[in-house]
Design an enzyme around this catalytic site. Structure first.
Site, PDB file in Angstrom:
ATOM      1  CB  VAL A  17       1.953 -21.703  21.542  1.00  0.00           C
ATOM      2  CG1 VAL A  17       1.121 -23.095  21.991  1.00  0.00           C
ATOM      3  CG2 VAL A  17       3.473 -21.966  22.044  1.00  0.00           C
ATOM      4  CB  ALA A  46      -8.862 -14.887  28.109  1.00  0.00           C
ATOM      5  CD  GLU A 130       2.293 -35.484  24.344  1.00  0.00           C
ATOM      6  OE1 GLU A 130       3.445 -35.349  24.717  1.00  0.00           O
ATOM      7  OE2 GLU A 130       1.611 -36.420  24.875  1.00  0.00           O
ATOM      8  CB  VAL A 133       7.704 -32.257  28.288  1.00  0.00           C
ATOM      9  CG1 VAL A 133       9.199 -32.634  28.021  1.00  0.00           C
ATOM     10  CG2 VAL A 133       7.485 -31.984  29.845  1.00  0.00           C
ATOM     11  N   GLY A 135       7.437 -29.861  23.191  1.00  0.00           N
ATOM     12  CA  GLY A 135       7.033 -29.270  22.213  1.00  0.00           C
ATOM     13  C   GLY A 135       6.081 -30.064  21.320  1.00  0.00           C
ATOM     14  N   GLY A 188      16.270 -15.850  17.343  1.00  0.00           N
ATOM     15  CA  GLY A 188      14.969 -16.017  17.875  1.00  0.00           C
ATOM     16  C   GLY A 188      14.889 -17.444  18.555  1.00  0.00           C
ATOM     17  CD  GLU A 191      12.052 -15.985  25.189  1.00  0.00           C
ATOM     18  OE1 GLU A 191      11.943 -14.733  25.102  1.00  0.00           O
ATOM     19  OE2 GLU A 191      11.276 -16.745  24.405  1.00  0.00           O
ATOM     20  CE  LYS A 206      10.630 -27.527  28.486  1.00  0.00           C
ATOM     21  NZ  LYS A 206      11.259 -27.220  27.157  1.00  0.00           N
ATOM     22  N   GLY A 309       8.424 -23.930  19.220  1.00  0.00           N
ATOM     23  CA  GLY A 309       7.888 -23.151  17.898  1.00  0.00           C
ATOM     24  C   GLY A 309       6.304 -23.287  18.101  1.00  0.00           C
TER      25      GLY A 309
END
Length: 445
Positions: A17, A46, A130, A133, A135, A188, A191, A206, A309
């Protein structure tokens, strides 16, 4: 017209992300600046390792391992590193340094949300989340702002794309859980260690956030009832299809009144559920997410879209960034979280729901009547019963009785009464085993 100086943006984390946020911010900076009224300058990213491979090319001169110095130089900090620490420390530092914060860290908010919101209130900062929860789905702002004047009764959603992909494949392709999980991993969606998804931990975090927003009450993640979906079988999914249902892992947050005391409270829960194929959530396929909100004035509302995603979630992050930048230009303190209703959080036993039980029983006269009697003793009414033709159990000797399968759907009762019924049925001599227990949500098909 007065031109405002560029706003300095610090990004913490450059994973799937974070990399997309950096890319979009660099590529569409001028367009975003036009929407804000000031330039948005990405002053640094960072990371833990300067040389780690990344999904998107970030100019090396922007990378740094000194998160503290980067935070202290920024007007707005975007935290996408995940985990509890040092994310909590960095967000607290950012707000105390005068910066607003955008985060997608659901685990942190579910665990330390009240503490962070208190810091934001104290220093006049704003914490946006935002992306925590759903995406790309805009659900936080509608609950926090658009429905703030309404009375939300229930929030029910598919908030984990991995589990929805697995259950959808089991429904449409007839896969076993293991095979569907293997496909999800290969594509994908899952995990290498899918525990957080398939055991419901991700959805519970969530649910805690959604319940806190919807009911203006702090709902700790420890108070969310959680069941995973690893025990859902292909046979259960097939039986659900025959009965007009589909199996979904749902996060359900609802307002209810204790019938004994008259006290109003809230319940948040996550578990596999049977839902009518006529319900809008039944049509949510693949790894998509959806949240169904029922409120007093607005009625039924549905929010649907990509629940994960890099690029999709980055959309929600950048939306928060634009809001934070506009607030920065307007000045004034941030708007505090509305969590002052202080409603009690009830256990799942207070919920009124319906069950579908699948039992394997010995095929003897009077067994069905005995089972029905147990339901009656616990104040649970039976809505429907299906019984299969008696069969011989594997390895049956000549004097062993045949077995039959009973599928029992109940009328509404408290979850506590239903759970007690299941316990009583499980210990009955005529019950070989309890094949499955699923709660039924939504209307009857």
């Amino acid at each position: 017209m007065i031109e405002y100086r560029n706003l300095r943006i610090a990004l913490l984390g450059a994973g799937s992300v974070g990399s997309q946020v950096a890319r979009l911010l660099l590529e569409h900076g001028e367009e975003l600046a036009a929407r804000v009224g000031a330039g948005l300058e990405l002053v640094g990213v960072a990371v833990r390792d300067l040389d780690a491979p990344r999904d998107s090319a970030i100019p090396r001169e922007l990378l740094t391992t000194d998160a503290t110095a980067l935070i202290q130089s920024a007007d707005i900090v975007i935290e996408l590193m995940g985990g509890l620490e040092p994310a909590r420390e960095y967000i607290t530092l950012a707000m105390n340094s005068g910066a607003d914060v955008v985060t997608g860290n659901k685990a942190l908010l579910a665990t330390h949300g009240p503490e962070l919101f208190a810091v934001a209130d104290q220093v006049g900062a704003q914490l946006y989340y935002e992306a925590a929860v759903g995406g790309a789905i805009p659900i936080i702002r509608p609950l926090r702002d658009s429905l703030a004047g309404d009375r939300v009764h229930r929030v029910m959603g598919i908030v984990n794309g991995t589990t929805n992909f697995i259950l959808d494949r089991m429904d449409l392709e007839g896969d076993s859980f293991e095979n569907a999980l293997a496909v999800a991993t290969e594509l994908g969606y899952a995990e290498a260690d899918p525990t957080a998804d398939v055991e419901g931990f991700d959805a519970a975090q969530k649910a805690a956030i959604l319940a806190s927003l919807a009911f203006h009450t702090v709902v700790p993640v420890e108070a969310v009832y959680r069941e995973g979906m690893t025990t859902v079988t292909a046979a259960q999914v097939e039986a659900a299809e025959r009965a007009g249902f589909v199996v979904k892992l749902l996060a359900i947050c609802e307002r209810l009144t204790d019938p004994e005391t008259g006290v109003e409270g809230v319940v948040a829960r996550v578990h596999p559920s049977l839902i009518s194929r006529r319900h809008p959530l039944a049509a949510v396929h693949d790894a998509k997410n959806a949240v169904f909100v029922q409120s007093e004035a607005a009625g039924d509302l549905m929010f649907y879209g990509a629940g994960a995603g890099g690029t999709e979630t980055a959309s929600a992050v950048l939306g928060d960034l634009v809001s934070a930048a506009r607030r920065h230009l307007a000045g004034g303190p941030g708007v505090g979280e509305s969590t002052h209703a202080n409603l009690p959080v009830f256990p799942i036993g207070a919920v009124t729901t319906r069950y579908q039980l699948t039992l394997v029983v010995t095929d003897k006269p009077g067994v069905l009547a005995q089972i029905a009697g147990l339901f009656s003793e616990h104040g649970v009414s039976v809505e429907a019963v299906q019984q299969t033709v008696a069969t011989a159990p594997p390895g049956r000797s000549g004097d062993e009785p045949l077995t039959a399968t009973l599928v029992i759907v109940t009328h509404e009762a408290t979850d506590a009464a239903l759970s007690a019924t299941v316990a009583a049925v499980s210990s009955h001599d005529a019950v070989v085993r309890v094949e499955s227990v699923l709660r039924v949500e939504g209307e009857t098909p």
